[in-house]
Write a protein that holds these residues in place. Structure first.
Motif, PDB file in Angstrom:
ATOM      1  N   ALA A  78      36.164  50.972  31.884  1.00  0.00           N
ATOM      2  CA  ALA A  78      36.108  49.676  31.542  1.00  0.00           C
ATOM      3  C   ALA A  78      37.047  48.799  32.582  1.00  0.00           C
ATOM      4  N   ARG A  79      36.280  47.875  33.170  1.00  0.00           N
ATOM      5  CA  ARG A  79      36.427  47.636  34.382  1.00  0.00           C
ATOM      6  C   ARG A  79      37.604  46.367  34.065  1.00  0.00           C
ATOM      7  N   GLY A  80      38.932  45.699  34.969  1.00  0.00           N
ATOM      8  CA  GLY A  80      39.834  45.203  34.999  1.00  0.00           C
ATOM      9  C   GLY A  80      39.772  43.686  35.310  1.00  0.00           C
ATOM     10  N   GLY A  81      38.453  43.660  36.212  1.00  0.00           N
ATOM     11  CA  GLY A  81      38.499  42.545  36.520  1.00  0.00           C
ATOM     12  C   GLY A  81      37.176  41.366  36.021  1.00  0.00           C
ATOM     13  N   SER A  82      36.785  41.276  34.887  1.00  0.00           N
ATOM     14  CA  SER A  82      35.944  40.932  34.210  1.00  0.00           C
ATOM     15  C   SER A  82      36.102  39.433  34.479  1.00  0.00           C
ATOM     16  N   LYS A  83      34.828  38.855  34.521  1.00  0.00           N
ATOM     17  CA  LYS A  83      34.387  37.797  35.466  1.00  0.00           C
ATOM     18  C   LYS A  83      34.777  36.229  34.258  1.00  0.00           C
ATOM     19  N   GLY A  84      33.799  37.094  33.439  1.00  0.00           N
ATOM     20  CA  GLY A  84      33.194  35.745  32.430  1.00  0.00           C
ATOM     21  C   GLY A  84      34.479  36.003  31.915  1.00  0.00           C
ATOM     22  N   LYS A 104      39.322  41.104  29.221  1.00  0.00           N
ATOM     23  CA  LYS A 104      39.204  41.451  28.139  1.00  0.00           C
ATOM     24  C   LYS A 104      38.901  42.647  27.217  1.00  0.00           C
ATOM     25  N   ASN A 105      38.849  43.655  28.150  1.00  0.00           N
ATOM     26  CA  ASN A 105      38.521  44.838  27.468  1.00  0.00           C
ATOM     27  C   ASN A 105      40.274  45.256  26.300  1.00  0.00           C
ATOM     28  N   ILE A 106      41.269  44.260  26.481  1.00  0.00           N
ATOM     29  CA  ILE A 106      42.513  44.754  25.875  1.00  0.00           C
ATOM     30  C   ILE A 106      42.692  43.516  25.340  1.00  0.00           C
ATOM     31  N   LEU A 107      41.548  41.926  25.058  1.00  0.00           N
ATOM     32  CA  LEU A 107      42.392  40.990  24.181  1.00  0.00           C
ATOM     33  C   LEU A 107      42.199  41.926  22.827  1.00  0.00           C
ATOM     34  N   PRO A 108      43.317  41.046  22.037  1.00  0.00           N
ATOM     35  CA  PRO A 108      42.740  41.332  20.835  1.00  0.00           C
ATOM     36  C   PRO A 108      41.377  40.576  19.854  1.00  0.00           C
ATOM     37  N   LEU A 162      34.789  51.626  43.418  1.00  0.00           N
ATOM     38  CA  LEU A 162      34.537  51.836  42.731  1.00  0.00           C
ATOM     39  C   LEU A 162      34.472  51.500  41.338  1.00  0.00           C
ATOM     40  N   SER A 163      34.764  49.712  41.803  1.00  0.00           N
ATOM     41  CA  SER A 163      35.223  49.059  40.417  1.00  0.00           C
ATOM     42  C   SER A 163      34.605  47.545  40.450  1.00  0.00           C
ATOM     43  N   GLU A 164      33.769  47.293  40.761  1.00  0.00           N
ATOM     44  CA  GLU A 164      33.129  46.280  41.089  1.00  0.00           C
ATOM     45  C   GLU A 164      32.056  46.640  40.022  1.00  0.00           C
ATOM     46  N   ASP A 165      31.341  44.719  40.486  1.00  0.00           N
ATOM     47  CA  ASP A 165      29.928  44.581  39.361  1.00  0.00           C
ATOM     48  C   ASP A 165      28.777  45.499  39.656  1.00  0.00           C
TER      49      ASP A 165
END
Length: 77
Positions: free
Chosen positions: A10-16, A20-24, A74-77
Motif C-alpha cells: 500500500a503506497r502512500g503517494g497515490s496521485k489520483g 486512498k488506503n486510509i480513507l473511509p 521502492l514505493s514509486e509508480d
C-alpha cells in the motif's frame, strides 16, 4: 506443514486519490477491508502490510496486520 502469509502493498503517494488506503469506505479505512479478509482466511497464518507511509502502517497494525516499512525508492509508480 507450510505457512501461507498475505502481503498487502500500500503506497502512500497515490496521485489520483491522495491517502486512498486510509480513507473511509463503508465505515472503515479501505485497507482494513483487505486486512480483515486475509485475517479471516483459515489458510493464511499472518498478514503483512508494506508501505512507505507511517499512517497506513499504523492503521494496518491497529487492524491486526504486521507492518513492514518500505523505503521511498521502492514505493514509486
Amino acid at each position: 506443514m507450510s505457512s501461507t502469509v498475505a502481503l498487502i502493498a500500500a503506497r502512500g503517494g497515490s496521485k489520483g486519490l491522495p491517502h486512498k488506503n486510509i480513507l473511509p469506505f463503508c465505515g472503515k479505512p479501505l485497507i482494513v477491508w483487505s486486512i480483515e479478509v486475509a485475517l479471516n482466511c483459515p489458510e493464511i497464518s499472518a498478514v503483512f502490510v508494506t508501505s512507505d507511509c507511517d499512517e497506513i502502517l499504523q492503521v494496518s497494525v491497529d487492524a491486526g496486520a504486521i507492518a513492514i516499512k518500505r523505503p521511498a525508492e521502492l514505493s514509486e509508480d
